[in-house]
Design an enzyme around this catalytic site. Structure first.
Site, PDB file in Angstrom:
ATOM      1  NE  ARG A  91       6.456 -15.973  -3.297  1.00 29.27           N
ATOM      2  CZ  ARG A  91       6.082 -15.528  -4.132  1.00 29.27           C
ATOM      3  NH1 ARG A  91       5.098 -15.705  -5.509  1.00 29.27           N
ATOM      4  NH2 ARG A  91       6.182 -14.104  -4.273  1.00 29.27           N
TER       5      ARG A  91
ATOM      6  NE  ARG B 130       3.018 -15.484  -7.708  1.00 28.37           N
ATOM      7  CZ  ARG B 130       3.396 -15.947  -8.665  1.00 28.37           C
ATOM      8  NH1 ARG B 130       2.941 -16.655  -9.135  1.00 28.37           N
ATOM      9  NH2 ARG B 130       4.820 -16.156  -8.197  1.00 28.37           N
TER      10      ARG B 130
ATOM     11  CB  CYS C 280     -10.276  -5.885 -24.200  1.00 25.24           C
ATOM     12  SG  CYS C 280     -11.375  -7.102 -24.048  1.00 25.24           S
ATOM     13  CD  GLU C 281      -4.522  -5.091 -21.289  1.00 25.18           C
ATOM     14  OE1 GLU C 281      -3.391  -5.818 -21.538  1.00 25.18           O
ATOM     15  OE2 GLU C 281      -4.085  -4.158 -20.718  1.00 25.18           O
TER      16      GLU C 281
ATOM     17  N   PRO D 277       7.861 -14.560   6.519  1.00 22.15           N
ATOM     18  CG  PRO D 277       6.513 -15.989   7.836  1.00 22.15           C
ATOM     19  CD  PRO D 277       7.628 -14.906   8.288  1.00 22.15           C
TER      20      PRO D 277
ATOM     21  N   GLY E 222      10.369 -14.322   2.543  1.00 23.96           N
ATOM     22  CA  GLY E 222      10.518 -14.558   0.447  1.00 23.96           C
ATOM     23  C   GLY E 222      11.249 -16.495   0.888  1.00 23.96           C
TER      24      GLY E 222
ATOM     25  CE1 TYR F 246       5.777  -9.667  -9.518  1.00 20.05           C
ATOM     26  CE2 TYR F 246       4.538 -11.454  -9.647  1.00 20.05           C
ATOM     27  CZ  TYR F 246       4.541 -10.686  -8.797  1.00 20.05           C
ATOM     28  OH  TYR F 246       4.587  -9.038  -8.221  1.00 20.05           O
TER      29      TYR F 246
HETATM   30  C1  PLP Z   1       6.640  -8.693   0.698  1.00 20.65           C
HETATM   31  C2  PLP Z   1       7.406  -8.568   1.921  1.00 20.65           C
HETATM   32  C3  PLP Z   1       7.724 -10.485   2.581  1.00 20.65           C
HETATM   33  C4  PLP Z   1       6.814 -10.739   2.056  1.00 20.65           C
HETATM   34  O1  PLP Z   1       7.825 -12.113   1.301  1.00 20.65           O
HETATM   35  P1  PLP Z   1       7.501 -13.681   1.014  1.00 20.65           P
HETATM   36  O2  PLP Z   1       8.040 -13.437  -0.233  1.00 20.65           O
HETATM   37  O3  PLP Z   1       6.145 -13.255   0.528  1.00 20.65           O
HETATM   38  O4  PLP Z   1       7.431 -14.605   2.313  1.00 20.65           O
HETATM   39  C5  PLP Z   1       7.907 -10.267   3.567  1.00 20.65           C
HETATM   40  N1  PLP Z   1       9.108  -8.375   4.052  1.00 20.65           N
HETATM   41  C6  PLP Z   1       8.623  -7.263   3.589  1.00 20.65           C
HETATM   42  C7  PLP Z   1       9.535  -5.994   4.123  1.00 20.65           C
HETATM   43  C8  PLP Z   1       8.232  -7.556   2.035  1.00 20.65           C
HETATM   44  O5  PLP Z   1       8.144  -6.357   1.568  1.00 20.65           O
END
Ligand code: PLP
Length: 415
Positions: free
Chosen positions: A276, A312, A341-342, A274, A239, A316
């Site tokens: 992203r 994305r 087409c959106e 991890p 995350g 978002y």
């Molecule tokens: C999506 C997810 C991640 C990865 O999240 P990032 O923001 O990409 O690091 C890790 N653990 C779980 C359980 C997830 O659903």
């Protein structure tokens, strides 16, 4: 590390000019940098050097086999959320004994194949799932290694669609219910309780919610230890955010300080998930301008990539930097939009850019949740993917053909 840079007025990834990729592979095309992926992985694991830990790359961020293969060769484990991702990791040469399996809806078949493959741990998200795992493990004559994914009820301060740690979220076991479920798990004969897990959201740019969540997890771990249940590992989820525009996400060193401050790594092995952070800034989406169009009150650059390739911005309202592949020319302000087409089919809005029909653009920071969320909406075959390694170029996914899209469909019988 930003893998893209200008040389002689043209954007390159490592030693390869993007115009060469467009000429050889076509557009739209995802472009990844092996050096940037490697550096991101090594920086993450180095921050926990000297502490027993395992990085389990979150496959859903980008599940291309070449990326899984690369991380696997660097020693990574994997966090999967489906049986499909399990098959991908195995096809890429990943080690099943380094796989953790997350997700609220694991099917019977998925649990069975994960146990047969011998994965490291199932992150359990409900009492019903725990019972299902116990039963299936019993049928297979084995003991399933499990963690409980605990929802610590903290506000991660991220986009609501990717916040997962609040009480109203579908994820995890409510914090207050966790001790009771651990007690129940101890009575089951076919599960082995190995750990605890939490993941409060994605694209986190503040350390405070993470610190708050980890404190609550530590309190729970200590309470379990007092009750005689000693865990082997603590999985702190993924995350950590990346920089798309002007965000200032925590550095991996600052993050490590918080995690290592919360847990005694002589007692517990740390697991990380991890996604992203390892791939986001190591990839871009290369696209070509088809048309410039003067609307009644704004200018549009209509490109050959669309929301089906990179959802994305539409999903978002995410911001991605847009760089022209060739520098120079007179800038104007454009909305960068695709052919779908959106009205939601935009990649960027209100950008200053020197643009001509036929020019190439790079949509930056597209390595995470880009190709892995791509669809075939509007019967658009999905983009090609290439990996750059120094001055070498490898096609790691061929461009899809319309035939691939319709081959499993059937007309009605004649009557
Ligand atoms: C999506 C997810 C991640 C990865 O999240 P990032 O923001 O990409 O690091 C890790 N653990 C779980 C359980 C997830 O659903």
């Amino acid at each position: 590390m930003n893998p893209a840079h200008y040389k002689d007025g043209e954007l390159h990834v490592e030693g390869v000019p993007l115009s060469r990729i467009a000429a050889e592979i076509g557009t739209p095309c995802y472009v990844y940098s092996r050096a940037a992926l490697t550096e991101a992985y090594l920086a993450f694991t180095a921050a926990f050097d000297g502490h027993p830990h395992l990085v389990c790359y979150a496959v859903k961020a980008n599940s291309n086999l070449a990326i899984l293969d690369l991380f696997s060769r660097l020693g990574s484990g994997f966090d999967i959320v489906s049986g499909g991702e399990l098959e991908r990791v195995i096809a890429a040469g990943g080690d099943p004994s380094k796989i953790v399996f997350s997700g609220v809806g694991k099917s019977e078949r998925e649990i069975r194949s994960a146990l047969e493959a011998g994965i490291l741990c199932l992150n359990v998200e409900s009492e019903s799932e725990l019972e299902r795992i116990d039963r299936i493990a019993g049928e297979l004559g084995t003991r399933a290694p499990v963690s409980l994914r605990v929802n610590p009820d903290v506000d991660a301060g991220t986009h609501p669609y990717i916040a997962t740690g609040l009480n109203q979220s579908k994820f995890g076991i409510p914090y207050a219910a966790a001790p009771g479920l651990y007690d129940k798990a101890r009575t089951l004969r076919h599960v082995r309780i190995d750990g605890i897990d939490c993941h409060i959201g994605s694209q986190l740019t503040e350390l405070e919610p993470i610190a708050e969540a980890l404190e609550k997890i530590r309190d729970l771990v200590e309470r379990l230890a007092r009750d005689g249940l000693t865990l082997k590992h603590i999985d702190v989820g993924g995350g950590i955010g990346i920089r798309y525009q002007n965000e200032a996400p925590p550095t991996i060193r600052d993050y490590a300080r918080v995690v290592l401050g919360a847990f005694d790594t002589r007692k517990y092995k740390l697991l990380f998930e991890p996604g992203r952070m390892l791939v986001g800034n190591a990839g871009l989406l290369l696209t070509r301008i088809e048309y410039l169009k003067k609307g009644a009150d704004r200018n549009f650059a209509i490109v050959d990539a669309a929301m089906n390739d990179l959802i994305r911005p539409a999903l978002y309202e995410a911001w991605h930097d847009i760089q022209p592949v060739r520098e120079g020319g007179r800038p104007d302000t454009y909305d960068i939009v695709g052919p779908v087409c959106e009205t939601g089919d935009f990649l960027a809005r209100g950008r200053r850019l020197a643009a001509n029909e036929g020019d190439l653009l790079a949509i930056m920071s597209a390595g995470a949740y880009g190709m892995s969320m791509a669809s075939n909406y509007n019967t658009r075959p999905r983009a090609a993917e290439v990996m750059v390694d120094d001055d070498q170029l490898y096609v790691v996914r061929e461009r899809e053909q319309v035939h691939d899209l319709i081959v499993r469909e059937h007309r009605l019988p004649a009557r």
